[in-house]
Scaffold this motif. Structure first.
Motif, PDB file in Angstrom:
ATOM      1  N   ILE A  28       0.836  -1.211   0.000  1.00  0.00           N
ATOM      2  CA  ILE A  28       0.000   0.000   0.000  1.00  0.00           C
ATOM      3  C   ILE A  28       0.868   1.257   0.000  1.00  0.00           C
ATOM      4  O   ILE A  28       0.623   2.197  -0.766  1.00  0.00           O
ATOM      5  CB  ILE A  28      -0.949  -0.015   1.219  1.00  0.00           C
ATOM      6  CG1 ILE A  28      -1.995  -1.127   1.046  1.00  0.00           C
ATOM      7  CG2 ILE A  28      -1.633   1.345   1.388  1.00  0.00           C
ATOM      8  CD1 ILE A  28      -2.815  -1.397   2.286  1.00  0.00           C
ATOM      9  N   ASN A  29       1.877   1.291   0.854  1.00  0.00           N
ATOM     10  CA  ASN A  29       2.731   2.480   0.929  1.00  0.00           C
ATOM     11  C   ASN A  29       3.535   2.692  -0.353  1.00  0.00           C
ATOM     12  O   ASN A  29       3.894   3.814  -0.691  1.00  0.00           O
ATOM     13  CB  ASN A  29       3.674   2.384   2.127  1.00  0.00           C
ATOM     14  CG  ASN A  29       2.945   2.532   3.452  1.00  0.00           C
ATOM     15  OD1 ASN A  29       1.827   3.070   3.498  1.00  0.00           O
ATOM     16  ND2 ASN A  29       3.549   2.062   4.524  1.00  0.00           N
ATOM     17  N   GLN A  78       0.647   1.914  10.794  1.00  0.00           N
ATOM     18  CA  GLN A  78       1.781   1.931   9.873  1.00  0.00           C
ATOM     19  C   GLN A  78       1.427   2.267   8.428  1.00  0.00           C
ATOM     20  O   GLN A  78       2.316   2.602   7.639  1.00  0.00           O
ATOM     21  CB  GLN A  78       2.507   0.575   9.917  1.00  0.00           C
ATOM     22  CG  GLN A  78       3.171   0.297  11.264  1.00  0.00           C
ATOM     23  CD  GLN A  78       4.012  -0.971  11.243  1.00  0.00           C
ATOM     24  OE1 GLN A  78       4.494  -1.411  10.201  1.00  0.00           O
ATOM     25  NE2 GLN A  78       4.197  -1.572  12.420  1.00  0.00           N
ATOM     26  N   VAL A  79       0.172   2.171   8.065  1.00  0.00           N
ATOM     27  CA  VAL A  79      -0.229   2.576   6.711  1.00  0.00           C
ATOM     28  C   VAL A  79      -0.228   4.100   6.645  1.00  0.00           C
ATOM     29  O   VAL A  79      -0.881   4.771   7.443  1.00  0.00           O
ATOM     30  CB  VAL A  79      -1.614   2.021   6.345  1.00  0.00           C
ATOM     31  CG1 VAL A  79      -2.147   2.692   5.081  1.00  0.00           C
ATOM     32  CG2 VAL A  79      -1.539   0.515   6.138  1.00  0.00           C
ATOM     33  N   VAL A 130      -7.512   5.558   7.245  1.00  0.00           N
ATOM     34  CA  VAL A 130      -7.255   4.121   7.386  1.00  0.00           C
ATOM     35  C   VAL A 130      -8.362   3.532   8.249  1.00  0.00           C
ATOM     36  O   VAL A 130      -8.619   4.015   9.356  1.00  0.00           O
ATOM     37  CB  VAL A 130      -5.877   3.852   8.030  1.00  0.00           C
ATOM     38  CG1 VAL A 130      -5.535   2.375   7.924  1.00  0.00           C
ATOM     39  CG2 VAL A 130      -4.790   4.699   7.380  1.00  0.00           C
ATOM     40  N   PHE A 131      -9.034   2.485   7.744  1.00  0.00           N
ATOM     41  CA  PHE A 131     -10.213   1.928   8.406  1.00  0.00           C
ATOM     42  C   PHE A 131      -9.979   0.475   8.821  1.00  0.00           C
ATOM     43  O   PHE A 131      -9.218  -0.256   8.184  1.00  0.00           O
ATOM     44  CB  PHE A 131     -11.428   1.962   7.463  1.00  0.00           C
ATOM     45  CG  PHE A 131     -11.817   3.339   6.978  1.00  0.00           C
ATOM     46  CD1 PHE A 131     -11.368   4.492   7.605  1.00  0.00           C
ATOM     47  CD2 PHE A 131     -12.656   3.469   5.882  1.00  0.00           C
ATOM     48  CE1 PHE A 131     -11.737   5.750   7.165  1.00  0.00           C
ATOM     49  CE2 PHE A 131     -13.031   4.714   5.417  1.00  0.00           C
ATOM     50  CZ  PHE A 131     -12.569   5.860   6.061  1.00  0.00           C
ATOM     51  N   GLU A 151      -4.290  -2.980  14.666  1.00  0.00           N
ATOM     52  CA  GLU A 151      -3.585  -1.792  15.156  1.00  0.00           C
ATOM     53  C   GLU A 151      -2.266  -1.582  14.415  1.00  0.00           C
ATOM     54  O   GLU A 151      -1.858  -0.447  14.162  1.00  0.00           O
ATOM     55  CB  GLU A 151      -3.337  -1.918  16.661  1.00  0.00           C
ATOM     56  CG  GLU A 151      -4.598  -1.812  17.513  1.00  0.00           C
ATOM     57  CD  GLU A 151      -5.377  -0.545  17.231  1.00  0.00           C
ATOM     58  OE1 GLU A 151      -4.751   0.544  17.134  1.00  0.00           O
ATOM     59  OE2 GLU A 151      -6.616  -0.631  17.082  1.00  0.00           O
ATOM     60  N   THR A 152      -1.615  -2.673  14.054  1.00  0.00           N
ATOM     61  CA  THR A 152      -0.381  -2.556  13.261  1.00  0.00           C
ATOM     62  C   THR A 152      -0.681  -1.894  11.922  1.00  0.00           C
ATOM     63  O   THR A 152       0.030  -0.986  11.478  1.00  0.00           O
ATOM     64  CB  THR A 152       0.238  -3.953  13.028  1.00  0.00           C
ATOM     65  OG1 THR A 152       0.575  -4.530  14.294  1.00  0.00           O
ATOM     66  CG2 THR A 152       1.488  -3.856  12.157  1.00  0.00           C
TER      67      THR A 152
END
Length: 760
Positions: free
Chosen positions: A660-661, A685-686, A691-692, A680-681
């Motif tokens: 994604i990044n 981090q995204v 961010v959902f 949660e990670t």
């Protein structure tokens, strides 16, 4: 208001509320009432003042207007045409109609008859083209029967006059024609002319200027011009399938609409596109006829016949279409407001808006919402004209979808404006208060940015949202929409600014109508404070490269959904389906589906089947295309904006995050998982604006976030990020309240720096 029992809605006078028929797409006429005071929305242009003297007018409608792209009759457009002519007839105008369409209608009927009478073996043989004169003979009676039926239902009498090019060489014929038309018009009958193609003897195209009534016509455009001279018309209106004469082919984005044709200026500049898709003529024929008629003293206006009220608007003096006038070269240039003047006017109006009390600003928004609902039918009318032109031009379905305004969309827009009106006052909010020293208090308060320039494509609903946000946040606004929504944007701008009181001025919101003005606007970093481009990657990139003004927005909407190995598959199917299919053209729609490798044995197939049931075309990343034996996506950084997406298989959440990044656009991403630690990670981090966890990407929207509306979605990391509502259109300023303190080298002040509570 009145709707006639025969099924047609009724036009009132030009200066009063009108009711008009709309087509629902299959030729059936729906009836919508236009409830508006046109005086409130008047748009008389000084260069069109000559229409006030018009009594006798000739209207020519071409084949491309009479018929749809599939060759069938455009009943909605024909119904609206008859409504307008009937209304003008009742008001005392002497109306003469010149119509095309007989050949096309006859060709359709003869093809059907030939098909019905053909054996299977006949159908295997090469099919030659039908004889045009036979088509004209068959189609003429059908066309006139249709006009007779429509006008009869409107309680109007029409008459048919078939003429040939050679008739006009006979002075006796011309005298008899004039006498007959005079008699018909005195009896309130609408004469309908058509060239008698069935027995025409012409062999060469029309190339002669109508310097006198002995000229030979080649098509119905030149026939209309000839009749305008012969019957001493005050105005000739040529209805086309485009808005008017452009400097180049209308499909070329660099082409500009020419509002006033000046032969000395435009004859060498104009580049004509293709001829009409159905008729013999095209814009070249119209211009030839218009130039000749104008030279003889008959004003001519070429405008779109796709819009269902353009004849009415022409006679109201609106600046639509292209005008041809003998004295046009003598007219003083009517000075149009420059880009700088428009921006300065918006800034001055915004300062007057900011000076109002909160309740007064709230009432303006409520008035805007009311105006949208009151004028819904007029808005729909203009939007349908835009959509018809876009469909005829072959625009993508995704653009057509974004362009279309339906009643529920307008109601939703009005509701969102009211939500904004009821929000807490955003201007002048004390964000922080600090006592710097005894009796020296510093406050940080919210204030408007100043003047916003919003450049957007193909979404007229964005104009309403942005205008409402600008009013709520106290900002001046300049809007430039795409030419495909020109009419929709114009009517929405007119409706909204009509609700702004004179104490503020409708110049608070300026509508930029030409793309040529954009370069000048982008140079105004001394007046414009923020540019927000909403459109393609190319548009955003061009804007960023062309200005020193801060730019806010996003280029791409490449959104991902990652389905983890611990995901609830039923939930994942629901989220993936919604994220992709709820509105595929939206920037927050899913474009790439990432699936954990452990789901390849079952869950992945269920997700694919769910998408395929919705008609989604699936492409694979390098791994998925090999495993699933599907076509590989051309790029992992691709925004489909349609019912298509990319699927890729990943090792774990960390690979998904890296994907994604690397390939995303920092817009909106989602993880579907029952593992809270993995969630949660992903969330932390995204590196995207939104961010959902276990929720569709389609929730990334200003209205759904409770912002009332949005000016756009920003993927930037400075100022505003994500959906940009009122808060994103505000900045801060510092207010210091003292009691005569001076710095004096910091010897005269004892700093305390005490934070003070802010009362709710």
């Amino acid at each position: 208001m009145e709707v006639l029992q025969n099924g047609f809605a009724k036009f009132a006078t030009i200066t009063k509320p009108i009711e008009v028929p709309l087509t629902n797409g299959n030729g059936t006429i729906n009836h919508l009432n236009l409830i508006t005071e046109t005086e409130d929305l008047s748009n008389m242009d000084p260069s069109r003042a000559f229409v006030n003297k018009v009594k006798r007018l000739i209207v020519k409608v071409g084949t491309a207007v009479v018929t749809r792209s599939d060759g069938r009759l455009a009943l909605g457009r024909l119904g609206a045409l008859c409504e307008q002519l009937k209304d003008l007839n009742l008001q005392g105008y002497e109306v003469i109609l010149v119509t095309s369409g007989a050949v096309g209608l006859g060709r359709q009927r003869l093809r059907y008859r030939k098909l019905a009478n053909s054996s299977f073996s006949d159908l295997q043989k090469p099919q030659g083209d039908l004889d045009g004169k036979a088509c004209a003979a068959v189609g003429q009676s059908s066309l006139m029967a249709l006009y007779d039926t429509m006008f009869s239902q409107l309680d109007v009498t029409s008459s048919q006059l078939l003429v040939n090019d050679g008739f006009f060489r006979d002075s006796g014929f011309r005298k008899q024609l004039s006498d007959t038309i005079t008699s018909l018009l005195e009896s309130k009958v609408i004469p309908i002319f058509n060239e008698n193609d069935a027995v025409s003897t012409r062999k060469a195209p029309y190339e002669h200027c109508l310097q006198d009534s002995s000229g030979i016509f080649w098509d119905n455009d030149s026939l209309a011009g000839l009749l305008a001279l012969e019957l001493k018309a005050d105005l000739l209106v040529l209805l086309s399938d485009v808005e008017g004469l452009y400097s180049g082919p209308p499909s070329d984005p660099n082409s500009k609409l020419i509002h006033t044709y000046i032969k000395e200026k435009h004859q060498r500049e104009v580049t004509f596109g293709d001829k009409s898709r159905l008729g013999r003529g095209g814009m070249t024929a119209k211009v030839n006829a218009a130039v000749c008629a104008a030279h003889a003293g008959i004003p001519v206006i070429i405008t779109s016949g796709y819009a269902t009220d353009n004849i009415i608007r022409v006679l109201q003096g609106e600046k639509i279409g292209t005008v041809f006038h003998r004295d046009a070269h003598l007219w003083k240039n009517i000075k149009e407001e420059s880009a700088h003047e428009m921006a300065v006017a918006a800034r001055n109006s915004s300062r007057r808006l900011q000076a109002l009390k909160s309740e007064e600003r709230r009432k303006i928004l409520l008035a805007v919402a009311d105006a949208l609902e009151k004028n819904q039918n007029m808005i729909m009318l203009e939007n349908q004209a835009d959509v018809a032109v876009a469909v005829a031009a072959g625009y993508d379905k995704s653009l057509i979808s974004r362009l279309t305004l339906k009643p529920e969309k307008i109601s939703s827009l009005a509701k969102s404006v009211r939500v904004l009106a009821d929000m807490e006052e955003p201007i002048g909010q004390i964000l922080k208060r600090t006592e710097l020293a005894d009796e020296l208090v510093l406050e940080k308060i919210s204030c408007p940015l100043g003047v916003l320039l919003i450049i957007f494509e193909s979404r007229p609903d964005a104009l309403v949202q942005i205008a409402a946000l600008a009013i709520r946040s106290g900002n001046g606004l300049l809007l430039k929409g795409g030419k495909e929504a020109r009419r929709s944007n114009a009517v929405l701008h007119k409706v909204i600014t009509s609700a702004i009181p004179d104490t503020v001025s409708g110049k608070l919101i300026g509508l930029v109508t030409s793309r040529d003005e954009i370069p000048d606007l982008l140079k105004l970093d001394d007046v414009i404070d923020l540019v927000v481009p909403r459109g393609s990657n190319k548009l955003v990139s061009q804007i960023k490269e062309s200005t020193r003004i801060p730019v806010l927005g996003h280029a791409d909407g490449i959104c991902h959904v990652y389905v983890d190995k611990s995901a609830n598959i039923e939930m994942a199917k629901q989220i993936v389906r919604d994220a992709k299919t709820d509105y595929p053209a939206a920037c927050n729609a899913m474009e790439t589906l990432l699936v954990h490798k452990d789901l390849c044995n079952g869950g992945l197939n269920e997700l694919i089947l769910e998408l395929q049931r919705e008609g989604v075309q699936i492409y694979g990343g390098p791994k998925a295309s090999a495993v699933l034996n599907i076509s590989e996506a051309s790029s992992l950084h691709h925004e489909y904006s349609s019912l298509a997406c990319t699927i890729e298989i990943v090792e774990d959440v960390f690979v998904a995050i890296d994907h994604i990044n690397k390939h995303g656009s920092a817009h909106t991403e989602c993880i579907v998982t029952e593992d809270s630690e993995v969630a949660e990670t992903f969330l932390s981090q995204v590196d995207s604006a939104a961010v959902f966890h276990n929720a569709s990407t389609r929730f990334c929207d200003g209205a759904r976030f409770g912002l009332g509306a949005e000016v756009g979605i920003s993927t930037s990391r400075i100022h505003a990020r994500g959906p940009v509502g009122v808060e994103g259109l505000l900045t801060k300023k510092w207010i210091l309240r003292g009691n005569g303190q001076v710095v004096d080298g910091d010897r005269g002040v004892s700093y305390t720096y005490k934070e003070q509570l802010i009362e709710a």
